[in-house]
Design an enzyme around this catalytic site. Structure first.
Site, mmCIF file in Angstrom:
data_model
loop_
_atom_site.group_PDB
_atom_site.id
_atom_site.type_symbol
_atom_site.label_atom_id
_atom_site.label_comp_id
_atom_site.label_asym_id
_atom_site.label_seq_id
_atom_site.Cartn_x
_atom_site.Cartn_y
_atom_site.Cartn_z
ATOM 1 N N ASN A 174 0.864 -1.177 0.000
ATOM 2 C CA ASN A 174 0.000 0.000 0.000
ATOM 3 C C ASN A 174 0.905 1.234 0.000
ATOM 4 O O ASN A 174 1.409 1.647 1.040
ATOM 5 C CB ASN A 174 -0.890 -0.045 1.255
ATOM 6 N N LYS A 196 3.143 0.833 3.204
ATOM 7 C CA LYS A 196 2.731 -0.172 4.185
ATOM 8 C C LYS A 196 2.756 -1.513 3.497
ATOM 9 O O LYS A 196 2.386 -1.609 2.320
ATOM 10 C CB LYS A 196 1.285 0.096 4.635
ATOM 11 N N ARG A 208 -2.868 -1.971 -3.148
ATOM 12 C CA ARG A 208 -4.004 -1.076 -2.966
ATOM 13 C C ARG A 208 -3.834 0.062 -3.964
ATOM 14 O O ARG A 208 -2.786 0.699 -4.011
ATOM 15 C CB ARG A 208 -4.014 -0.509 -1.553
ATOM 16 N N HIS A 227 -12.632 4.010 0.395
ATOM 17 C CA HIS A 227 -12.700 3.003 1.480
ATOM 18 C C HIS A 227 -13.475 1.770 1.009
ATOM 19 O O HIS A 227 -14.032 1.028 1.825
ATOM 20 C CB HIS A 227 -13.435 3.544 2.727
ATOM 21 N N HIS A 263 -17.337 3.528 8.125
ATOM 22 C CA HIS A 263 -15.886 3.415 8.305
ATOM 23 C C HIS A 263 -15.440 4.726 8.946
ATOM 24 O O HIS A 263 -15.358 5.761 8.274
ATOM 25 C CB HIS A 263 -15.210 3.174 6.951
ATOM 26 N N GLY A 294 -12.573 6.541 10.824
ATOM 27 C CA GLY A 294 -11.184 6.600 11.260
ATOM 28 C C GLY A 294 -10.699 8.014 11.067
ATOM 29 O O GLY A 294 -11.486 8.967 11.130
ATOM 30 N N ARG A 306 -10.145 16.656 7.503
ATOM 31 C CA ARG A 306 -10.935 17.113 6.342
ATOM 32 C C ARG A 306 -12.276 17.669 6.802
ATOM 33 O O ARG A 306 -12.903 17.120 7.711
ATOM 34 C CB ARG A 306 -11.193 15.947 5.381
ATOM 35 N N GLY A 358 -10.701 2.920 13.233
ATOM 36 C CA GLY A 358 -10.201 3.364 14.538
ATOM 37 C C GLY A 358 -11.276 3.844 15.499
ATOM 38 O O GLY A 358 -11.363 3.363 16.634
ATOM 39 N N GLU A 406 -14.512 1.163 15.621
ATOM 40 C CA GLU A 406 -14.265 -0.090 16.350
ATOM 41 C C GLU A 406 -14.023 0.148 17.834
ATOM 42 O O GLU A 406 -14.330 -0.710 18.655
ATOM 43 C CB GLU A 406 -13.020 -0.797 15.783
ATOM 44 N N ASN A 407 -13.409 1.306 18.161
ATOM 45 C CA ASN A 407 -12.909 1.480 19.524
ATOM 46 C C ASN A 407 -13.679 2.434 20.418
ATOM 47 O O ASN A 407 -13.565 2.350 21.633
ATOM 48 C CB ASN A 407 -11.454 1.963 19.468
ATOM 49 N N GLU A 409 -8.578 -4.541 5.526
ATOM 50 C CA GLU A 409 -8.460 -4.282 4.087
ATOM 51 C C GLU A 409 -7.356 -5.124 3.464
ATOM 52 O O GLU A 409 -7.494 -5.597 2.339
ATOM 53 C CB GLU A 409 -8.173 -2.794 3.846
HETATM 54 P P1 AMP Z 1 -7.789 4.819 11.539
HETATM 55 O O1 AMP Z 1 -7.688 5.902 10.496
HETATM 56 O O2 AMP Z 1 -8.808 3.769 11.221
HETATM 57 O O3 AMP Z 1 -6.472 4.248 11.957
HETATM 58 O O4 AMP Z 1 -8.367 5.539 12.856
HETATM 59 C C1 AMP Z 1 -7.637 6.518 13.517
HETATM 60 C C2 AMP Z 1 -8.569 7.257 14.485
HETATM 61 O O5 AMP Z 1 -9.155 6.321 15.412
HETATM 62 C C3 AMP Z 1 -7.826 8.279 15.322
HETATM 63 O O6 AMP Z 1 -8.557 9.503 15.364
HETATM 64 C C4 AMP Z 1 -7.793 7.647 16.688
HETATM 65 O O7 AMP Z 1 -7.779 8.598 17.696
HETATM 66 C C5 AMP Z 1 -9.103 6.891 16.708
HETATM 67 N N1 AMP Z 1 -9.111 5.902 17.781
HETATM 68 C C6 AMP Z 1 -8.313 4.822 17.925
HETATM 69 N N2 AMP Z 1 -8.601 4.209 19.105
HETATM 70 C C7 AMP Z 1 -9.575 4.932 19.701
HETATM 71 C C8 AMP Z 1 -10.293 4.840 20.943
HETATM 72 N N3 AMP Z 1 -10.046 3.877 21.795
HETATM 73 N N4 AMP Z 1 -11.229 5.769 21.209
HETATM 74 C C9 AMP Z 1 -11.474 6.766 20.332
HETATM 75 N N5 AMP Z 1 -10.843 6.914 19.169
HETATM 76 C C10 AMP Z 1 -9.911 6.007 18.846
#
Ligand code: AMP
Length: 400
Positions: free
Chosen positions: A7, A14, A91, A180, A207, A209, A240, A330, A333-334, A383
């Site tokens: 990627n 990556k 990718r 995505h 999605h 993140g 963005r 990110g 999921e979290n 992905e």
């Molecule tokens: P990604 O682009 O999918 O890697 O997601 C990155 C984003 O996910 C960042 O803004 C991180 O702060 C957020 N993120 C990761 N872990 C957590 C968490 N436990 N709580 C809130 N946001 C998270």
């Protein structure tokens, strides 16, 4: 089959090496800040110590060689020779209107990726570099391109044509493409499986993140998505703006003495959660600042959650109902508090989540109450695995 996933971003590379027989990653790695001193290299071989280095990585060619060097290193590596790699999956960000699925790379595919450079000026050239480097080092190894845009090619015309003069679509291919796609496709397939493989399904995939997008998915096919010609459209994101009144561009040009390039850079790199909070694009930082009473951080979160909720609501209307909402990436999921905030007020769609299940992390899970008519699923995206599966399938089919 051993598949090497590449990627290439504008200043990063990556990679992951997959053993498809075992369906697992043998190693993952990242060359970051390529061409910007000091560059960084991280290599995580399965079952061995992670290697982190700071060293000059002047270009993608050096990054590629470094990846191969560590993969085949007698001590740290996971294969003994580059010849063990059976296929390479790339990718590729922009597949324009040509690619509805992943494709075996040949001259015509390379030409098509080149032709979409105006649509993906930052990404497609980097993706092509990855293909070029793989060809140099492994001239006889088959390569597959997986396009971020491909999954959304099933959108109906009324969803992807912008209401601007039609000739602009015809001449410049200005339309909604969406991104995505590999992630939306991966979580869609998993969601349909978790729903018990119904013949028909109405799903909104989220999605969320650093870059974020939602998609309206009918019977496994993307019908609409929030990103557009570029990833700038749609939800508010880490840096963005997402969708704003297009007249703001002229207003800033006329009144704030900003050039088009400056406005473009501001909308892509200094807006979203960063622009509102004023201090970070990382949702973890923003959530903790908001919890400590920082009002701008709270506002950044409120804007983000509100816009995701609006997208879910509008896609429920587009689909004529909703069987499931899926969260990934990110934040998706979290962040249990994020999911809760987004879903607040969507009870009228049949949403009702179990507060305890909402706290569980790291696995694909249905967090809805048993009697909820709209299921809420949290599915970790992968992905790279999706690209590896496509690559294996396409390469095996080509050999037949
Ligand atoms: P990604 O682009 O999918 O890697 O997601 C990155 C984003 O996910 C960042 O803004 C991180 O702060 C957020 N993120 C990761 N872990 C957590 C968490 N436990 N709580 C809130 N946001 C998270």
């Amino acid at each position: 089959m051993i598949v090497f996933i590449v990627n290439c971003g504008s200043s990063s590379l990556k990679f992951q090496l997959f053993d498809m027989h075992e369906q697992k990653a043998l190693a993952t790695g990242l060359a970051d800040r390529i061409g910007i001193e000091p560059s960084a290299f991280r290599f995580e071989p399965e079952g061995k110590d992670t290697i982190k280095l700071e060293l000059p990585i002047p270009d993608h060619a050096s990054a590629f060689s470094l990846a191969v060097q560590y993969l085949t290193d007698p001590t740290h590596g996971v294969i003994s020779s580059i010849n063990e790699i059976d296929a390479v999956g790339h990718r590729v960000v922009h597949g324009g209107n040509k690619f509805v699925e992943s494709a075996l790379i040949d001259e015509s595919v390379i030409d098509a990726i080149k032709s979409f450079i105006p649509l993906g000026p930052l990404h497609n050239p980097a993706n092509l570099t990855g293909i070029q480097e793989a060809t140099k080092l492994m001239p006889n190894t088959p390569q597959v391109a997986c396009f971020d845009t491909a999954f959304h090619q099933s959108m109906p015309e009324y969803a992807y044509v912008y209401p601007i003069p039609y000739e602009l679509y015809e001449e410049y291919k200005i339309r909604k493409y969406g991104f995505h796609g590999t992630s939306h496709r991966f979580i869609t397939a998993k969601a349909i499986e978790m729903l018990g493989n119904p013949a028909h399904s109405k799903i909104v995939t989220c999605h969320l993140g650093n870059g974020s997008s939602c998609a309206a998915v009918l019977d496994g096919k993307s019908m609409d998505t929030t990103m557009g010609l570029t990833p700038l459209e749609g939800l508010a994101m880490g840096t963005r703006s997402g969708s704003i009144d297009p007249a703001i561009v002229k207003f800033l040009h006329d009144n704030a003495n900003m050039s088009i390039d400056e406005i473009d850079s501001m909308l892509n790199k200094k807006s979203g959660a960063l622009g509102i909070s004023g201090f970070s694009n990382d949702f973890r930082d923003i959530e903790s600042a908001a919890n400590e009473g920082n009002e701008r951080a709270r506002l950044a979160l409120d804007i983000f959650f509100y816009r995701v909720r609006l997208s879910i609501g509008s896609y429920a209307a587009a689909l004529g109902g909703l069987d499931a909402i899926v969260f990934t990436a990110g934040i998706g999921e979290n962040s249990s508090t994020g999911r809760e905030a987004i879903l607040k007020g969507l009870e009228f769609l049949g949403v009702s989540i179990d507060a305890q299940k909402n706290l569980i992390r790291g696995e694909a899970i249905d967090i809805s109450m048993p009697d909820a008519s709209c299921r809420v699923l949290v599915i970790p995206t992968n992905e790279e695995l999706m690209i590896a599966q496509d690559t294996e399938e396409i390469v095996l089919a080509a050999k037949k």
